[in-house]
Scaffold this motif. Structure first.
Motif, PDB file in Angstrom:
ATOM      1  N   ALA A   1      16.346 -41.472  41.881  1.00  0.00           N
ATOM      2  CA  ALA A   1      15.877 -40.547  40.699  1.00  0.00           C
ATOM      3  C   ALA A   1      15.714 -39.210  41.121  1.00  0.00           C
ATOM      4  O   ALA A   1      16.069 -38.236  40.332  1.00  0.00           O
ATOM      5  CB  ALA A   1      14.380 -41.469  40.136  1.00  0.00           C
ATOM      6  N   ALA A   2      15.223 -38.919  42.225  1.00  0.00           N
ATOM      7  CA  ALA A   2      15.022 -37.732  42.704  1.00  0.00           C
ATOM      8  C   ALA A   2      16.297 -36.750  42.753  1.00  0.00           C
ATOM      9  O   ALA A   2      16.120 -35.610  42.909  1.00  0.00           O
ATOM     10  CB  ALA A   2      14.351 -37.431  44.014  1.00  0.00           C
ATOM     11  N   SER A   3      17.423 -37.559  43.183  1.00  0.00           N
ATOM     12  CA  SER A   3      18.734 -36.922  43.194  1.00  0.00           C
ATOM     13  C   SER A   3      19.404 -36.682  41.906  1.00  0.00           C
ATOM     14  O   SER A   3      20.334 -35.815  41.979  1.00  0.00           O
ATOM     15  CB  SER A   3      19.597 -37.738  43.885  1.00  0.00           C
ATOM     16  N   GLN A   4      18.650 -36.863  40.632  1.00  0.00           N
ATOM     17  CA  GLN A   4      19.584 -36.622  39.427  1.00  0.00           C
ATOM     18  C   GLN A   4      19.399 -35.232  39.027  1.00  0.00           C
ATOM     19  O   GLN A   4      18.402 -34.304  39.724  1.00  0.00           O
ATOM     20  CB  GLN A   4      18.695 -37.395  38.369  1.00  0.00           C
ATOM     21  N   PRO A   5      20.392 -34.604  38.265  1.00  0.00           N
ATOM     22  CA  PRO A   5      20.379 -33.130  38.209  1.00  0.00           C
ATOM     23  C   PRO A   5      19.390 -32.707  37.138  1.00  0.00           C
ATOM     24  O   PRO A   5      19.723 -32.038  35.929  1.00  0.00           O
ATOM     25  CB  PRO A   5      21.860 -33.116  37.604  1.00  0.00           C
ATOM     26  N   MET A   6      18.216 -32.854  37.414  1.00  0.00           N
ATOM     27  CA  MET A   6      17.023 -32.582  36.574  1.00  0.00           C
ATOM     28  C   MET A   6      17.181 -30.783  36.277  1.00  0.00           C
ATOM     29  O   MET A   6      16.697 -30.557  35.152  1.00  0.00           O
ATOM     30  CB  MET A   6      15.938 -33.124  36.925  1.00  0.00           C
ATOM     31  N   LEU A   7      17.124 -29.858  37.263  1.00  0.00           N
ATOM     32  CA  LEU A   7      17.076 -28.640  37.164  1.00  0.00           C
ATOM     33  C   LEU A   7      17.896 -28.088  36.266  1.00  0.00           C
ATOM     34  O   LEU A   7      17.716 -27.349  35.064  1.00  0.00           O
ATOM     35  CB  LEU A   7      17.058 -27.841  38.577  1.00  0.00           C
TER      36      LEU A   7
ATOM     37  N   ALA B   1      18.024 -44.085  36.993  1.00  0.00           N
ATOM     38  CA  ALA B   1      17.986 -44.580  38.490  1.00  0.00           C
ATOM     39  C   ALA B   1      17.467 -46.201  38.478  1.00  0.00           C
ATOM     40  O   ALA B   1      18.214 -46.921  39.112  1.00  0.00           O
ATOM     41  CB  ALA B   1      16.990 -43.859  39.471  1.00  0.00           C
ATOM     42  N   ILE B   2      16.516 -46.369  37.543  1.00  0.00           N
ATOM     43  CA  ILE B   2      16.157 -47.731  37.721  1.00  0.00           C
ATOM     44  C   ILE B   2      17.307 -48.637  36.995  1.00  0.00           C
ATOM     45  O   ILE B   2      17.441 -49.807  37.440  1.00  0.00           O
ATOM     46  CB  ILE B   2      14.854 -47.986  36.949  1.00  0.00           C
ATOM     47  N   GLU B   3      17.881 -48.363  35.970  1.00  0.00           N
ATOM     48  CA  GLU B   3      18.998 -49.031  35.475  1.00  0.00           C
ATOM     49  C   GLU B   3      20.023 -49.065  36.181  1.00  0.00           C
ATOM     50  O   GLU B   3      20.780 -50.218  36.359  1.00  0.00           O
ATOM     51  CB  GLU B   3      19.295 -48.394  34.173  1.00  0.00           C
TER      52      GLU B   3
END
Length: 402
Positions: free
Chosen positions: A15-21, A144-146
């Motif tokens: 989850a932390a590695s997703q392109p959130m910014l 991430a969970i899915e």
């Protein structure tokens, strides 16, 4: 650390590695003020594209219109943007609710329209914390969970509404429809800069009270008139006088009047109530009804009460305490000291809790100065809060609230 904890930790790191910014920067470049229907349509389309990466049935639902009273006393219809709803595994025996909002408090003509370069680990921009950063966190955790299959034993609904900043008048019915039967809910309002979450919340009620008098010449025949502004001022003082330790009353504005030589025949009083509990809500309702009736009688005017309590008080009951404890334990797994405290602010968490569903409603980014041109999000909190959400959802999926 158990094998289950290790598996959950792997999901959290994904989850932390997703392109959130990048998502926050793109979304915050879109003005989606609550009344900017064109901007909200653009934002809804971008969110639909992003959340369509998740399984389930995604729909953009037309927002029901709501009522408002204009400064001249006209009762008008207000249109709202569409709301995004995603249903995943609706037949699962255990289901959760995740909510957020796409609207901001910055209208289309506001001067605060763009993000600034990151300084001291902070990103300044409209809605970066409240709550486009929170939407990115939610999507990262669920994605991430899915991908891991960790949530296969649980179903959920996602609701991202377009009217939260104006009290959710259009989406309140959707919240009331989706919340019942859920074992828990997470809402992605921003946490405080130090990570503190909101615990108990008071409620909120907004009223527009329309006073109709009779116009007359202020010099030739003032006694034939019925001064709506004077009546509204009397109503203001009567309502201010019902404040108590459990009920704050804020008469915010009186619209009305015109030329100095005309007795005004129309006035609108805007007033906000903040009740601590349900007894305070009942007290306020009774006070409004009584004050409206007595002012109408004493001033020989007509008084119409519009509005109500759109946000019920949100206490922290045993079920909510259990959910908070689960989130706190998940925080410990990633070295976060999760705390919470009561707040006077309100949000959709109030409405969810009123349905009897435990909710933590500040699962979004750490940030501050919201509702101002100084609004910022702490960039490192994107990964941090995505991990916290992923861990909490995994724990609930594994029966952590059973």
């Amino acid at each position: 650390m158990t094998k289950t904890d290790l598996r959950h930790r792997d999901v959290a790191e994904a989850a932390a590695s997703q392109p959130m910014l990048q998502q926050v920067e793109r979304w915050s470049a879109i003005n989606s003020g609550s009344a900017n229907l064109a901007g909200l349509a653009t934002m809804a389309g971008l969110l639909a594209d992003a959340f369509s990466a998740l399984p389930g049935e995604l729909a953009l639902l037309d927002g029901a219109p709501s009522e408002r009273v204009s400064a001249s006393g006209q009762v008008l219809e207000t249109l709202h943007g569409r709301h995004l709803r995603l249903r995943v595994r609706p037949d699962a025996s255990r289901r959760m609710l995740f909510t957020g909002h796409m609207d901001t408090v910055y209208p289309a003509d506001h001067s605060f329209q763009s993000i600034s370069p990151i300084m001291d680990g902070r990103l300044n921009g409209p809605g970066v914390a409240d709550m486009k950063g929170g939407l990115a966190v939610l999507l990262a955790a669920l994605s991430a969970i899915e991908r891991s299959g960790a949530a296969g034993s649980i179903g959920y609904d996602v609701l991202i509404n377009s009217d939260e900043e104006v009290g959710s008048p259009s989406s309140a019915a959707l919240l009331a429809d989706l919340a019942p039967t859920k074992i828990a809910a997470l809402t992605y309002e921003p946490a405080l800069p130090d990570g503190t979450l909101a615990g108990a919340r008071g409620g909120s009620g907004n009223f527009s009270i329309l006073v109709r008098g009779r116009s007359a010449h202020a010099g030739r025949n003032p006694a034939d008139g019925r001064n709506a502004v004077v009546a509204a001022a009397d109503l203001t003082l009567r309502l201010a006088g019902v404040a108590s330790p459990g009920l704050s009353v804020n008469p915010a504005k009186i619209d009305g009047g015109g030329p100095n030589n005309v007795v005004p025949d129309t006035a609108v009083l805007r007033v906000n109530f903040r009740p601590a509990g349900e007894e305070d809500v009942r007290h306020a309702r009774t006070a409004v009804e009584a004050a409206a009736a007595s002012v109408a009688r004493d001033h020989d005017v007509a008084v119409e009460v519009h509005g109500g309590f759109g946000r019920p008080p949100k206490p922290v009951d045993p079920a909510a305490e259990k959910l908070f404890a689960l989130v706190r334990e998940c925080g410990r797994m990633i070295d976060l000291d999760v705390r919470w405290r009561s707040t006077g602010g309100v949000c959709d968490g109030n409405n969810i809790a009123a349905c009897g569903v435990p909710v933590v409603d500040t699962m979004g980014v750490r940030g501050g100065a919201i509702h101002s041109p100084d609004e910022y999000l702490i960039v490192e909190s994107l990964a941090e809060r995505a991990m916290l959400s992923a861990l909490a959802i995994c724990r609930i999926a594994d029966g952590g609230l059973a």
